[in-house]
Structure formats: C-alpha cells, structure tokens
Design an enzyme around this catalytic site. Structure first.
Site, PDB file in Angstrom:
ATOM      1  N   ASP A 165       0.794  -1.241   0.000  1.00  0.00           N
ATOM      2  CA  ASP A 165       0.000   0.000   0.000  1.00  0.00           C
ATOM      3  C   ASP A 165       0.826   1.292   0.000  1.00  0.00           C
ATOM      4  O   ASP A 165       0.474   2.262   0.691  1.00  0.00           O
ATOM      5  CB  ASP A 165      -0.965   0.013   1.191  1.00  0.00           C
ATOM      6  CG  ASP A 165      -1.835  -1.229   1.265  1.00  0.00           C
ATOM      7  OD1 ASP A 165      -1.860  -2.000   0.287  1.00  0.00           O
ATOM      8  OD2 ASP A 165      -2.489  -1.432   2.294  1.00  0.00           O
ATOM      9  N   LYS A 186      -7.368  -3.769  -2.918  1.00  0.00           N
ATOM     10  CA  LYS A 186      -8.064  -4.455  -1.828  1.00  0.00           C
ATOM     11  C   LYS A 186      -8.797  -3.469  -0.933  1.00  0.00           C
ATOM     12  O   LYS A 186      -8.517  -2.267  -0.948  1.00  0.00           O
ATOM     13  CB  LYS A 186      -7.073  -5.267  -0.988  1.00  0.00           C
ATOM     14  CG  LYS A 186      -6.012  -4.419  -0.292  1.00  0.00           C
ATOM     15  CD  LYS A 186      -4.998  -5.285   0.438  1.00  0.00           C
ATOM     16  CE  LYS A 186      -3.899  -4.455   1.098  1.00  0.00           C
ATOM     17  NZ  LYS A 186      -4.367  -3.598   2.191  1.00  0.00           N
ATOM     18  N   CYS A 245      -2.051  -2.632   8.159  1.00  0.00           N
ATOM     19  CA  CYS A 245      -1.937  -3.574   7.046  1.00  0.00           C
ATOM     20  C   CYS A 245      -0.685  -4.435   7.126  1.00  0.00           C
ATOM     21  O   CYS A 245      -0.724  -5.634   6.823  1.00  0.00           O
ATOM     22  CB  CYS A 245      -1.996  -2.822   5.721  1.00  0.00           C
ATOM     23  SG  CYS A 245      -3.582  -1.995   5.438  1.00  0.00           S
TER      24      CYS A 245
END
Length: 205
Positions: free
Chosen positions: A17, A80, A117
């Site tokens: 990310d 996602k 994450c």
C-alpha cells in the site's frame, strides 16, 4: 567444496500500500521509498517474485510513481479493501497455493501502515507457516509512535524484525553466488540512502 547457493530458497517481497495519497501523511514516507527502491532493485538481480497491493486505489491512488518501473513485472498487483495483503488474488497465486510444509515462503514486507496492514499481513502469513521478515527501515505509520509498538508485537508473534541490508545478505548467504557482485554494487550505490532511511525510521525504535 559444495557449489554456493542462496541461504533463503523461497523469498517473496511484499509491497504494502505505498500509495500517492499517503505521501504527505505517513511519517518518514520518503525513507520508506528509499528502502523499497533498493529492495525492489535487488529483487531484479536475485529474481525474487514481488507481490504488490493498494488499499482502495479509487480513493487513495495507485502505487507511487517512483516504484512503478520496479513493480511492472510483479507476480501479483491487487487492489483491496481488506487490511491484510493475503487477499484471494495472492492466496490463489501459485506462489502460495502450491506451498506445502516443505516449501514455505520467506516473505519480506515493506510498506504501510506498520500497525494495520503490515501487521495483519504478517500475522496471516505466520498463521500459514511462512517465515516473515519486516524491514524496520521500510515500514511506517501516520503516527511515529505506532511503529515501535507494532514492531515489538510482530517480533513477539514470531516475525523477524530486521533491516534491508541485513535481509539482503541473509537472502544471499554466500559471496560465491553469481549475483553477489551485482548486489554488493547495489548496496554500495545506495549506502547514503540506507543511512538516511536508518537514521529517520529507526529513530523511534
């Protein structure tokens, strides 16, 4: 004497990310980029597969431009909403769907955020029996204080918290492998960036 071989036999690099919208909100974001670029350049030399995710790219943007040339051949590049990177596109890929108890992966993680994450990705990988390396000079969060807490938890859960240079040399394991000279050259070329990343990101650890 036995032929030289790499110490890590099944490495995979996870890029978590690292998106444009986070550039101005993540603590030491520029340092994460320095480390990620080095690791991804090493992946090209060592032929290590790369897995990339973005979190809700429609709202948060794509992976930053600086990394795009280095991830164009990624094995997986998935968007996602799940916080963990272990989404169906990843778990169903041959890198993981074919993994058995004798072919567990050695996954190294760079990206953000360390306490969300990155943590949930590492926990899922560990639960599946993979070895996990979290690069202390390659992960961060919006709030600097979250980083050492996240790394301490991951260490306690069984992840290896280390640095990019340490991981690179562990991956190789032997100066006799064919790729050693090129990786050593990369380490030398990026030594100033490594010092910058370490001084910035490890200042809170």
């Amino acid at each position: 004497m036995a032929a030289p071989s790499k110490r890590l036999q099944n490495p995979v690099i996870f890029v978590c990310d690292i998106q444009e919208r986070f550039r101005n909100v993540i603590w030491q974001f520029d340092k994460i980029l320095l480390t990620s670029q080095k690791v991804l350049r090493a992946a090209q030399i060592l032929q290590i597969p790369i897995v990339v995710t973005t979190q809700n790219a429609a709202k948060l943007g794509s992976t930053v431009a600086e990394l795009q040339p280095l991830i164009k051949d990624a094995a997986v590049n998935a968007d996602k909403t799940l916080f963990s990177m272990m989404v169906p596109e990843v778990t169903s890929h041959a890198l993981f769907s074919s993994a058995s108890s004798t072919t567990r992966r050695e996954v190294v993680i760079v990206g953000i955020e360390s306490h969300v994450c990155v943590t949930q990705t590492a926990l899922d990988l560990l639960a599946q029996g993979h070895k996990v390396y979290v690069l202390a000079d390659g992960v961060s969060s919006c709030n600097a204080q979250e980083v050492p807490v996240a790394l301490a938890r991951l260490r306690a859960e069984g992840a290896v918290v280390t640095t990019s240079e340490s991981w690179l040399y562990e991956t190789m394991g032997d100066a006799g492998i064919a790729e050693f000279r090129d990786v050593a050259k990369l380490v030398k070329e990026t030594s100033a960036d490594t010092k910058t990343a370490l001084s910035g990101l490890l200042s809170k650890i």
